[in-house]
Motif scaffolding. Structure first.
Motif, PDB file in Angstrom:
ATOM      1  N   VAL A 117      -0.693  11.658  19.487  1.00  0.00           N
ATOM      2  CA  VAL A 117       0.272  12.849  19.626  1.00  0.00           C
ATOM      3  C   VAL A 117      -0.055  12.810  21.332  1.00  0.00           C
ATOM      4  N   VAL A 118       1.350  12.619  21.743  1.00  0.00           N
ATOM      5  CA  VAL A 118       1.559  13.037  23.412  1.00  0.00           C
ATOM      6  C   VAL A 118       2.067  14.506  24.042  1.00  0.00           C
ATOM      7  N   SER A 119       1.462  14.864  24.744  1.00  0.00           N
ATOM      8  CA  SER A 119       1.918  16.174  25.339  1.00  0.00           C
ATOM      9  C   SER A 119       1.495  16.536  26.686  1.00  0.00           C
ATOM     10  N   GLY A 120       2.015  17.696  27.051  1.00  0.00           N
ATOM     11  CA  GLY A 120       1.725  17.914  28.702  1.00  0.00           C
ATOM     12  C   GLY A 120       0.875  19.021  28.935  1.00  0.00           C
ATOM     13  N   LEU A 121      -0.157  19.319  27.870  1.00  0.00           N
ATOM     14  CA  LEU A 121      -1.316  20.453  28.320  1.00  0.00           C
ATOM     15  C   LEU A 121      -0.825  21.681  28.705  1.00  0.00           C
ATOM     16  N   ALA A 122       0.382  22.089  28.296  1.00  0.00           N
ATOM     17  CA  ALA A 122       0.895  23.420  28.819  1.00  0.00           C
ATOM     18  C   ALA A 122       0.508  24.622  27.796  1.00  0.00           C
ATOM     19  N   ARG A 123       0.778  25.916  27.999  1.00  0.00           N
ATOM     20  CA  ARG A 123       0.579  26.901  27.051  1.00  0.00           C
ATOM     21  C   ARG A 123       1.511  26.578  25.977  1.00  0.00           C
ATOM     22  N   GLY A 124       1.223  27.354  24.846  1.00  0.00           N
ATOM     23  CA  GLY A 124       2.156  27.406  23.598  1.00  0.00           C
ATOM     24  C   GLY A 124       2.299  26.155  23.066  1.00  0.00           C
ATOM     25  N   VAL A 125       3.264  25.646  22.557  1.00  0.00           N
ATOM     26  CA  VAL A 125       3.388  24.265  21.702  1.00  0.00           C
ATOM     27  C   VAL A 125       2.499  23.124  22.261  1.00  0.00           C
ATOM     28  N   ASP A 126       2.451  22.967  23.539  1.00  0.00           N
ATOM     29  CA  ASP A 126       1.662  21.743  24.123  1.00  0.00           C
ATOM     30  C   ASP A 126       0.250  21.900  23.691  1.00  0.00           C
ATOM     31  N   ASN A 127      -0.300  22.897  23.753  1.00  0.00           N
ATOM     32  CA  ASN A 127      -1.645  23.292  23.568  1.00  0.00           C
ATOM     33  C   ASN A 127      -1.778  23.142  22.036  1.00  0.00           C
ATOM     34  N   ALA A 128      -1.001  23.794  21.335  1.00  0.00           N
ATOM     35  CA  ALA A 128      -1.207  23.776  19.729  1.00  0.00           C
ATOM     36  C   ALA A 128      -1.285  22.150  19.270  1.00  0.00           C
ATOM     37  N   ALA A 129      -0.158  21.535  19.738  1.00  0.00           N
ATOM     38  CA  ALA A 129      -0.258  19.899  19.412  1.00  0.00           C
ATOM     39  C   ALA A 129      -1.459  19.236  19.847  1.00  0.00           C
ATOM     40  N   HIS A 130      -2.149  19.359  21.036  1.00  0.00           N
ATOM     41  CA  HIS A 130      -3.487  18.858  21.191  1.00  0.00           C
ATOM     42  C   HIS A 130      -4.429  18.920  20.590  1.00  0.00           C
TER      43      HIS A 130
END
Length: 361
Positions: free
Chosen positions: A140-153
């Motif tokens: 799983v790749v994401s941008g470590l931002a608040r909200g959805v990114d954080n939840a995905a990581h």
């Protein structure tokens, strides 16, 4: 690759007006960073500017030393462990700085992005979707931002997750994600394009988003406003020929408008992890293409004259235009047009945009 060549390549990308596209053009034209650095002053002069401010060897050496002290390393675009998918993307970063295990990018990768001010339901869905994908062997790749990114990581920590940040690899943003960023760097994979010490400026986020889209076979958007960075990531994924997926939401929620818009435009509607896996699906071997070779070979040398420069420059303006359109209207060979644009960019007169478009600065 010798240390001298690594230093030269790093100096090249840290030089003002040398972006990812021009860096790759220089490498293809001259075959090495050392040769490109030597040719740079003449190219800038032909582009209509004075002497270039080439990044010094001392600057590159200090960056390499600092990166090593942080427990990180530089990975160049033709290194063996550089992501083959990212290498295929337009404007792929010539070098990234990483902490963690690059091998996880050899697995199927899915980007999960969405609103920073996401609803509790969206965060729960992102966390569960990431956990389900990680359990199926997907990174799983994401941008470590608040909200959805954080939840995905967080959801993918039991498997594999890669975080791409807009700052230097030693800067945590937002600050409340510092512990999660360190955990990902220690146990998973953390990626930065900017040199250490770089604060996350607004212009760095679209650049980060293209890396997220470039690393993944598909991008899933969970809640996004119509003009959000998440939609930029989705658009870049589409530009790269990757799968674009979105979770539908209530038309009464502004945070769902971007996703609903993507679905109207043809994005795959996703409700379960099986929808994601089905959208990515196995690729028929007859349709698969060979990944681009991880090497730079000198291109056939093309020279340009004042007539070529005048023809190309006369077609440029403040509105971005496709390079192919400049080739068509100028009547010049594509190689000559690309060289003129390279000269103008190095002189600080032309800016590059997504979708292989250019404009006057």
């Amino acid at each position: 690759m010798t240390l001298a060549e690594r230093l030269a390549r790093l100096r090249l990308i840290r030089t003002p007006h040398v972006g990812p596209v021009s860096w790759h053009h220089l490498m293809q034209r001259f075959g090495s960073g050392e040769a490109a650095l030597e040719a740079l002053p003449d190219l800038v002069l032909r582009g209509g500017s004075g002497r270039p401010r080439i990044a010094s060897a001392e600057l590159a050496e200090r960056e390499i030393e600092r990166v090593a002290k942080l427990g990180a390393r530089h990975v160049f675009s033709d290194d063996a462990d550089y992501s083959a998918l990212l290498r295929e993307a337009e404007g792929a970063p010539p070098v990234i700085i990483v902490r963690g295990d690059m091998a996880m990018l050899q697995q199927p990768c899915v980007a999960i992005v969405g609103a920073r001010n996401a609803s509790a339901v969206a965060c729960r869905f992102a966390r569960q979707m990431a956990a389900d994908l990680a359990a199926r062997g997907v990174t799983v790749v994401s941008g470590l931002a608040r909200g959805v990114d954080n939840a995905a990581h967080v959801g993918a920590l039991g498997g594999s997750t890669a975080a791409v940040i807009a700052s230097g690899i030693d800067i945590a943003f937002p600050p409340e994600n510092a512990a999660l960023q360190e955990k990902i760097a220690s146990d998973q994979l953390l990626i930065a394009e900017q040199p250490p010490g770089t604060e996350p400026l607004a212009r760095h986020f679209p650049a980060r988003n293209r890396i997220i889209a470039g690393l993944a076979h598909g991008t899933l958007v969970i809640e996004a406003a119509p003009r959000s960075g998440s939609l930029i990531t989705a658009r870049r994924a589409g530009d790269f020929g990757r799968e674009v997926m979105a979770v539908p939401g209530s038309p009464l929620d502004p945070r769902a408008q971007g996703c609903n818009q993507l679905i109207r435009e043809g994005a795959t509607l996703v409700q379960t992890v099986d929808d994601v896996l089905e959208a990515l699906g196995p690729i028929d071997d007859r349709m698969a293409r060979e990944p681009r070779r991880a090497s730079f070979e000198m291109a056939q040398v093309v020279e340009t004259g004042d007539g070529d420069r005048d023809a190309v420059a006369g077609l440029l303006g403040p509105t971005p235009v496709a390079v192919d359109e400049i080739v068509r209207q100028s009547g010049r060979p594509a190689s000559a047009v690309q060289l003129v644009l390279l000269e103008l960019e190095l002189a600080g007169r032309v800016a590059r945009h997504a979708g292989a478009r250019v404009s006057l600065m």
